[in-house]
Structure formats: C-alpha cells, structure tokens
Write a protein that holds these residues in place. Structure first.
Motif, mmCIF file in Angstrom:
data_model
loop_
_atom_site.group_PDB
_atom_site.id
_atom_site.type_symbol
_atom_site.label_atom_id
_atom_site.label_comp_id
_atom_site.label_asym_id
_atom_site.label_seq_id
_atom_site.Cartn_x
_atom_site.Cartn_y
_atom_site.Cartn_z
ATOM 1 N N GLY A 1 36.974 50.542 52.471
ATOM 2 C CA GLY A 1 36.986 50.445 53.928
ATOM 3 C C GLY A 1 35.616 50.161 54.512
ATOM 4 O O GLY A 1 35.281 50.658 55.581
ATOM 5 N N SER A 2 34.798 49.402 53.837
ATOM 6 C CA SER A 2 33.459 48.997 54.294
ATOM 7 C C SER A 2 32.545 50.197 54.511
ATOM 8 O O SER A 2 32.980 51.330 54.623
ATOM 9 C CB SER A 2 33.527 48.119 55.555
ATOM 10 N N GLN A 3 31.281 49.879 54.654
ATOM 11 C CA GLN A 3 30.220 50.879 54.689
ATOM 12 C C GLN A 3 30.447 51.945 55.771
ATOM 13 O O GLN A 3 30.347 53.132 55.527
ATOM 14 C CB GLN A 3 28.928 50.110 54.970
ATOM 15 N N SER A 4 30.797 51.515 57.002
ATOM 16 C CA SER A 4 30.866 52.471 58.111
ATOM 17 C C SER A 4 32.217 53.170 58.228
ATOM 18 O O SER A 4 32.399 54.032 59.068
ATOM 19 C CB SER A 4 30.526 51.771 59.425
ATOM 20 N N LEU A 5 33.195 52.769 57.384
ATOM 21 C CA LEU A 5 34.524 53.395 57.493
ATOM 22 C C LEU A 5 34.872 54.215 56.241
ATOM 23 O O LEU A 5 36.018 54.590 56.027
ATOM 24 C CB LEU A 5 35.598 52.315 57.713
ATOM 25 N N GLN A 6 33.847 54.463 55.411
ATOM 26 C CA GLN A 6 34.114 55.085 54.107
ATOM 27 C C GLN A 6 34.746 56.463 54.200
ATOM 28 O O GLN A 6 35.470 56.887 53.306
ATOM 29 C CB GLN A 6 32.813 55.175 53.300
ATOM 30 N N SER A 7 34.475 57.183 55.292
ATOM 31 C CA SER A 7 35.005 58.549 55.353
ATOM 32 C C SER A 7 36.446 58.613 55.872
ATOM 33 O O SER A 7 36.998 59.693 56.003
ATOM 34 C CB SER A 7 34.081 59.444 56.192
ATOM 35 N N GLU B 1 42.476 56.068 55.683
ATOM 36 C CA GLU B 1 43.466 55.022 56.030
ATOM 37 C C GLU B 1 42.961 53.613 55.729
ATOM 38 O O GLU B 1 43.750 52.668 55.641
ATOM 39 C CB GLU B 1 43.855 55.134 57.508
ATOM 40 N N TYR B 2 41.631 53.442 55.586
ATOM 41 C CA TYR B 2 41.103 52.101 55.292
ATOM 42 C C TYR B 2 40.950 51.859 53.787
ATOM 43 O O TYR B 2 40.597 50.772 53.366
ATOM 44 C CB TYR B 2 39.764 51.874 56.014
ATOM 45 N N LYS B 3 41.184 52.923 52.990
ATOM 46 C CA LYS B 3 41.100 52.762 51.530
ATOM 47 C C LYS B 3 42.492 52.422 51.011
ATOM 48 O O LYS B 3 43.237 53.295 50.576
ATOM 49 C CB LYS B 3 40.589 54.061 50.888
ATOM 50 N N LYS B 4 42.845 51.144 51.101
ATOM 51 C CA LYS B 4 44.232 50.754 50.815
ATOM 52 C C LYS B 4 44.454 50.471 49.330
ATOM 53 O O LYS B 4 45.489 50.772 48.772
ATOM 54 C CB LYS B 4 44.591 49.506 51.633
ATOM 55 N N VAL B 5 43.458 49.844 48.710
ATOM 56 C CA VAL B 5 43.645 49.370 47.329
ATOM 57 C C VAL B 5 42.959 50.345 46.362
ATOM 58 O O VAL B 5 41.823 50.753 46.595
ATOM 59 C CB VAL B 5 43.051 47.949 47.167
ATOM 60 N N GLU B 6 43.668 50.705 45.312
ATOM 61 C CA GLU B 6 43.081 51.602 44.293
ATOM 62 C C GLU B 6 42.665 50.775 43.079
ATOM 63 O O GLU B 6 43.302 49.766 42.769
ATOM 64 C CB GLU B 6 44.124 52.646 43.857
#
Length: 822
Positions: free
Chosen positions: A451-457, A460-465
């Motif tokens: 989820g890119s640098q600023s959305l890491q926490s 919901e933006y971590k879609k792909v494992e």
C-alpha cells in the motif's frame, strides 16, 4: 490443399451470395494465412467483418481436414468490440459464414448485457468464437485457470481500434494482449481501424513496439474510392454579426424538404440538449412527422435505442435526430442522407458521419452541413477541402498509465497469481509501458503488497500477498470480489449540487468546470453572480456577489473542441478570406460570407498567415480585449487564463474570460494597457508549466483527475451493484489520499500521473506550446475598434448566454445588433 485453393473456397461462397471480394479482403485473407499479424484500415460498411472472420475459419479447416465430422470444442478466436451494440451484427455475420462452410463452429457473446445463466454456460463450455468488450476480457483473465481457457486461442481481432486508441480502455487491451501472447503460442493479432492520421503508430500500439522491425506484421489498407458529397445549407439572409444562440433552428424550414426527399435522414447534433431541442421543434412545427421521426442519444434507454436502430434498418422512419450515439457500428444500409447540425469539431468525426449515408461499397455519401451561426460556413468550406485532402486527426496513445497497470496486476493476482519475473518482460513489451524502469516496477509491486510508503499502516491497501514460492496472489475473498466488481477504466464525471452557504438549492454543475475555480472566484449560474466559498462533500457552497465580472460555466456537452487538424484547416480558410477581392468569384460559402468579411475588414482586419489579431473596444459591460489564435476551445481556455495571470503580475486587475473555437476575450472594468502586454512578450512559452500551474489552479484540476486514477487503481471502492457509494464519498476518500501523497509522498507514481494527465490530456499543453510558438513568429496587429466586430460578436454573446434566459438574450442581442448596424 494449397493456400490459393483455400482462398478459392471463400471466393466461391462470396459468388454464391452474388458478391465479389475486394482486394483488401483478399490481401487480409492471404496475410492471415501466412501467419502474419496486422492492422486493417477500412471504412465502415465495406465488409471488414468478413475480411477477418473468413481466414480464421479457413485456417481452422486447413488444420482439421475432417472438420465436417469431428469438432474439437474450445475457444479459438476472440473478437473485441468497444460497443455492445455491434456484437449482434458481428455474431450474425460470423455464424452465417461458419455454418454455410459446413463447420460446427459456435459463436457466443459476452458483454455487460450477458445474463448470469449464459455466463455460467460459457464457463462450462466456451464457444469457438467469443465476441466481447475490453472489460469482459479482463474479467476472463480474473477467473481461475484462465490459461486453460485461452491455451488453444488462435486469433484475436480488435474492432474499431481507432476508438480504443488514445483511451485507457486501449491500455487495458494492450496489457491483455501481452498476457495472451505468452499463453497462446500460435496467436495472431489483428486490429480493424477507420482512417486516422497515425495509422502506423496505431499498428505499433496494437502489436507492440518491436512489431515495427518484424516482418510478420502488416498494414492492409482498403483503397475504396468513397465519394463524399458535402453541401452547405446557406441561410437566405446572412447576419453581419453572427451569434450561436439559435442552435441552427432558424434553418429548420430548409431541412424539411431534405427530409421529405430522402428515404431516411440522420440529423447529427453535437450535444444531447441540442438533440432534444431539434426533435421537439421539428414535431411542433411539422406535426405531420409524428411517428416518422425519432430521437437517439446515449441517455435514452436501451430498448428505445434498439427499436430506433431496427426502424432505420427497415426504413419505417423518415428521420432520426441523434448525437454521436449513432457514429459507430450499428450496421444499416438504407440511410440516404446525413445532416450535420453545427461544426463537428473534427474531420474524422465528419467523415465517419458522412459514411453513414450510402453505407455500401461504391455508393456516394451525401452530407449536408447546417451552420448554427454564419461563421461556421468557414468550417463547411474547410471540411470540403479536408474531404478531398483526406486530412484526418491523429489519436494520441496513453503512456505510463500506472492506474491501469495496478488494476491489471490485481486481476492476475485474483485468478492464478503471478511471478513478477515472468510478467515484467510482457508489460515492458507493450507500447504504453515500453519505458518502464526497474525502480517504477518495484514501486508498483510494493504498492499492491504494502500500500505504498505512506499507507503501510493500513491493512485495506495490502491486497496482494507474497507466497512462499514468490508468487503474488490475492487470497482474501472480499478483496477478490470487490476487485472483480470494479474492473474497467470508464469513470464518469461527477455532478455537484450548488447551494447557498445559508441554505437553499440552486442546481447542479459538472465537476470539470467547478474544479477550475478557487474560493473567492465569481461565476455566473442560473442568472446570478455567485462567489465560491468552498467545495465540501460534493457540494458547491456559494454566496451572492455584486461583482460585475464573472466566469462563465461550461458543460461537458459543450466541451467538444476543435482538433489540431480542424484548427489548421480553419486558419488556412481565414488566410484565404483575407486575400479575397470583393468581386472575385469563389465558393458558395465564401460568397455568402462576403457581407461579414466586408464588415470585418471595415471595422478591423481579417488576419493574414503572418499576422495575429487583437481587437480592443469599450461597451457598457466594460473594456474588452479579444484575441484570435483559431486553435479551439481547450487551447483558448488555457491561453486566456495564462494571459490574464501574466497581465495581473504587471498591474492589479481582474478579468472575466470567455472563449470559443475561434478566439478568447478578456473583459475588465478597467482599461488594459495593451502596449504593456506587447512590450513584455506575454505570449512567450518560457515558464509555461509554472504559469499554467498558478493561473489555472492546476493542483485542484489534478486533484479531480486523481479521483478517476484512484478508482481505476482500486484505491477507493465504488460500491456493490445495488449499493453504489455516493460520488461525494468517493471524492472525499480520493481527496484525502491525494492530500496524504502531496504532503508525505510526492514521488508516488499515481499522484504524479494526475498532474501529467491534467497537462497532456485536459489542457493540451503540447498544442498550447505550438500555438504560442506560432504567435511569437507572427506580426501582432492590435486594432482599437469603436465597437464589437463580426468576429468578436459570437464570443461576447456566448458569455452573455449564461446570465440571461434565452428570451431575454434574444431581445438583448436584437438591441445590440440594431446599434451595431446603425
């Protein structure tokens, strides 16, 4: 059997229908059977479906000698069409040939209209030929084991490629093809395109940059001598001061004899509101047409549209008033006459519409041009020359559309998953991503997994494992379902409601106009001058303003602008008019325009090729300065804002800006020191990007553009089928992300893309530079006029239109005309 014998089979079939194949059809059959890929350039209604469907079937017969008794099931060919309306026609033509050749080929359709039951049946057993859209192809790639579905695919045909080129749907197709080339080793790719200026580049975008060097790629052109007869409908009385107010309705009586004399007539308008108006006026003035005249545009429901199309086919209608909804496809032979109401803004669009008449090989296409104001007759004259020269526009392809790439990688991750090492070379082989760097690729992979640098926490933006073997995969069922629901690149423009800050609803406006305003700006709407206080949750909050100067809103219906080709043709006509002698015999259009030209020469000048005209005059409204680049609305809008900003740096002054396709006007309540403008070289292209940023509130425009990018990239979710998320939530979600990236992650590729697309596609920055470059080489002629001139009049009246109701506007213009004629 040899290749010639196979082609003989098709020729025999054609003979059985009383047809004779064209050279371009036979050339395409030969090239396809030689295992070549290519682009076929052929006009609508020339038999292009058979040009490609025939060799696909012949190739199957060649590979399966016992095809009449044995049939191997499975998908063998895909036919992609940008319009669902075309799929039925293609299905009928394909089924007929396959059946009569004795094959057991099945033909199926899969679009947004296909029922769940039919989709399930297709999943169990795919048809041999699948007719589908770019979005439905992506949905197939999002299904489990898609590689098994496509493994025996022999051919993929992209119809109306010129419509997809220069759009993100085109990028979708490029990415889909890059995957299919790997899965189906024996795949042949063909596109079909109408005439555009950059056909070679169109082929390169379709087949990939390497195709230029490959011998197995061809461009087949149908040199069919299509005669186009362009006739202008010339008003009996020419006004010396033309204005656009009557939408061509003053020539209604001239059109009726044309309708009566033809079997079927299509009347093309440029906007939906104009289409509705013409339809109503035609029926109220000529009630005898009731039941014989219909209307067709994109907002009408599907059943009615299909009924109208069928009624044109069987000639039960005399006339149809329509918009570009009937530009493409929808194959019917009997339309006899076309009437184009108002300038079509582009040569390609005009030729496409003309081709609807005499829609059969060898027939003459007859098109009438009806000017909505007198100066549009210059466009008619320019179009006649364009038809002879075959001067057609380029379609500019998208580059580095990272939002589409993110969506595509999620599609692959939803189905079988992917290994980056395998997919990267495929993506880099496309035209759109030929310049992608390793760093950008790493950024994209990080983006879909973390989820890119600023959305890491935020989870919901971590879609792909990333699985143990290094495969990138979406395993969460909710994420997968939401992704499948949102596949596609068509994002519609949002509508905002305009309200007083103290309460009270005024109306709605489209986002693209509002996005250019800053708080404090005054604009005219519903007959009032309103000051923008702020934009909050998709509401435009305003207060009444006593300011005299205001910006004039525009709606996307009126957003069509001259193409670069059209602008050039128009300038050439203008330069020709400047050299005309009063008694010189010339075209009917120029003859009719002589009174206007004479008056323009008397009050000002008609600029020559090496001149740039500026007119200044004073009226009750204030001080006017009108500039004439003849470069189309978009360029003039940007130029007007740029110049107003640069003048305001010299002296504190505020302007109202108005523009049309011919020029733009700056209006102020104080006099503009034009000499100072000329001395300071304000038409320079130096610091262009910087000044555009400041003059047009580019950050706000990019923020709006980012909403579409965020939707395509799946950063914001648009909702479930029966529960769509309100556009105000979409906007606020994407605005929040935009602000986060602006403040904490300026190197975010999607954030940067928003600015790039704003300048390249919305402001046409490339054309703006060319325009400034041309002006810098011309002699600037500044004319101090006593009153408005024939050329400036349409621009002034356009600005007044937004302030006054149409009746008041007519009265006001009549008074102005009386004073000017005096």
């Amino acid at each position: 059997m040899k290749r010639a014998e196979f082609i003989g089979l098709a020729e025999d079939w054609f003979a059985g229908q009383d047809w004779k194949p064209f050279k371009f059809q036979k050339d395409t059959w030969t090239a396809y059977l030689q295992k070549k890929n290519g682009l076929l350039n052929a006009p609508t209604g020339s038999g292009k479906t058979y040009a490609l469907w025939v060799p696909i079937v012949l190739d199957y017969i060649r590979k399966n000698p016992d095809y009449k008794t044995k049939h191997k099931k499975g998908l063998k060919a895909i036919w992609i069409t940008p319009l669902r309306a075309l799929s039925v026609e293609i299905e009928q033509a394909a089924s007929r040939f396959a059946e009569e050749m004795g094959t057991q080929f099945t033909v199926g359709i899969r679009t947004g209209d296909t029922s769940q039951k039919d989709r399930a049946a297709q999943k169990r057993s795919m048809p041999d030929l699948l007719i589908t859209t770019p979005e439905s192809l992506q949905l197939l790639l999002a299904s489990k084991n898609y590689d098994k579905t496509f493994k025996d695919l022999q051919a993929i045909v992209i119809d109306e490629w010129h419509e997809l080129l220069g759009t993100k749907r085109g990028v979708q197709v490029e990415l889909g093809l890059s995957r299919l080339k790997t899965i189906s080793k024996d795949l042949r790719i063909w596109g079909i395109s109408a005439t555009i200026g950059n056909l070679d580049q169109a082929r390169e975008v379709l087949l990939g940059p390497e195709s230029k060097a490959l011998e197995n790629s061809v461009l087949v052109r149908a040199f069919l001598k299509k005669k186009i007869d362009v006739r202008s409908i010339i008003p009996k009385k020419m006004e010396k001061f033309p204005w656009r107010g009557h939408l061509g309705l003053h020539l209604l009586d001239e059109v009726v004899p044309i309708i009566k004399e033809s079997r079927t007539t299509l009347l093309f308008t440029n906007t939906r509101s104009q289409c509705e108006l013409w339809f109503q006026k035609l029926l109220s003035k000529y009630p005898e047409f009731a039941g014989e005249v219909a209307m067709h545009h994109g907002s009408i429901n599907k059943e009615t549209r299909l009924w109208v199309e069928q009624a044109i086919r069987n000639e039960s209608l005399k006339a149809v008033v329509c918009t570009s909804s009937l530009d493409l496809g929808v194959d019917f032979a009997p339309v006899e006459t076309i009437v184009q109401i108002g300038g079509p803004k582009g040569v390609a669009r005009f030729l496409q519409r003309a081709g609807r008449s005499g829609h059969q090989p060898g027939k003459v296409s007859l098109i009438y041009f009806l000017p909505t104001h007198a100066i549009e007759l210059i466009e008619a004259s320019a179009l006649q020359k364009a038809v002879v020269k075959k001067a057609v526009e380029d379609r500019v392809p998208y580059l580095m559309s990272f939002d589409v790439l993110v969506q595509y990688l999620n599609t692959l991750a939803v189905s079988n998953g992917f290994f980056p090492k395998e997919i990267f070379p495929e993506i880099a082989s496309t035209f759109c991503f030929q310049g992608i760097t390793e760093d950008q690729w790493r950024w994209i992979l990080n983006f879909i997994t973390k989820g890119s640098q600023s959305l890491q926490s935020y989870d919901e933006y971590k879609k792909v494992e990333i699985e143990e073997d290094g495969k990138f995969k979406i395993n969460n069922r909710g994420v997968a379902m939401r992704h499948r629901l949102q596949i596609g690149t068509i994002v519609s423009d949002a509508v905002l409601s305009v309200k007083y800050i103290k309460g009270g609803y005024i109306g709605t406006m489209e986002e693209f106009f509002i996005s250019k305003l800053k708080p404090g700006d005054v604009f005219t709407f519903a007959g009032r001058n309103l000051e923008l206080v702020r934009i909050k949750n998709m509401q435009v909050l305003v207060r009444k303003s006593k300011k005299k100067t205001a910006k004039v809103p525009s709606w996307s219906g009126g957003r069509m602008t001259f193409s670069a080709q059209m602008s050039e043709l128009l300038r050439d006509e203008m330069y020709e008019a400047s050299a005309l002698e009063q008694d010189e015999k010339t075209s009917p259009e120029f003859e009719a325009l002589k009174p206007i030209f004479k008056r323009q020469q008397r009050d000002s000048i008609i600029p020559k090729a090496d001149e740039f005209l500026i007119e200044t005059f004073k009226t009750r409204e204030g001080y006017h300065a009108v500039f004439y680049p003849f470069d189309g609305r978009f360029v003039h809008e940007a130029l007007g804002s740029l110049l107003a900003y640069r003048i305001s740096l010299l002296v504190p002054i505020s302007f109202s800006i108005a523009f049309n396709d011919y020029g733009f006007e700056l209006l102020s309540d104080q006099e503009i020191d034009m000499q100072q403008v000329l001395d300071n070289n304000l038409f320079s292209a130096d610091f262009l990007m910087d000044d555009l940023y400041k003059s047009l509130n580019a950050t706000e425009m990019a923020r709006r553009k980012f909403r579409d990018i965020a939707v395509i990239a799946g950063l914001v979710f648009t909702g479930y089928p029966n529960k769509l998320i309100k556009s105000k939530h979409l906007q606020s979600n994407s605005q929040l992300l935009f602000s986060v990236f602006r403040d904490y992650e300026e190197d975010n590729l999607l954030y940067q893309q928003a600015f790039r697309e704003t300048f390249e596609h919305q402001l046409e920055e490339g054309r703006l530079r060319i325009s400034l470059d041309r002006i810098s080489k011309q002699t600037i002629v500044w004319k101090k006029c006593a009153k408005p001139t024939p050329f400036s009049f349409p621009i002034i009246t356009d600005r007044m239109r937004e302030k006054l109701s149409s009746e008041k506007l007519e009265d006001r213009i009549k008074r102005m005309l009386k004073q000017l004629e005096a």
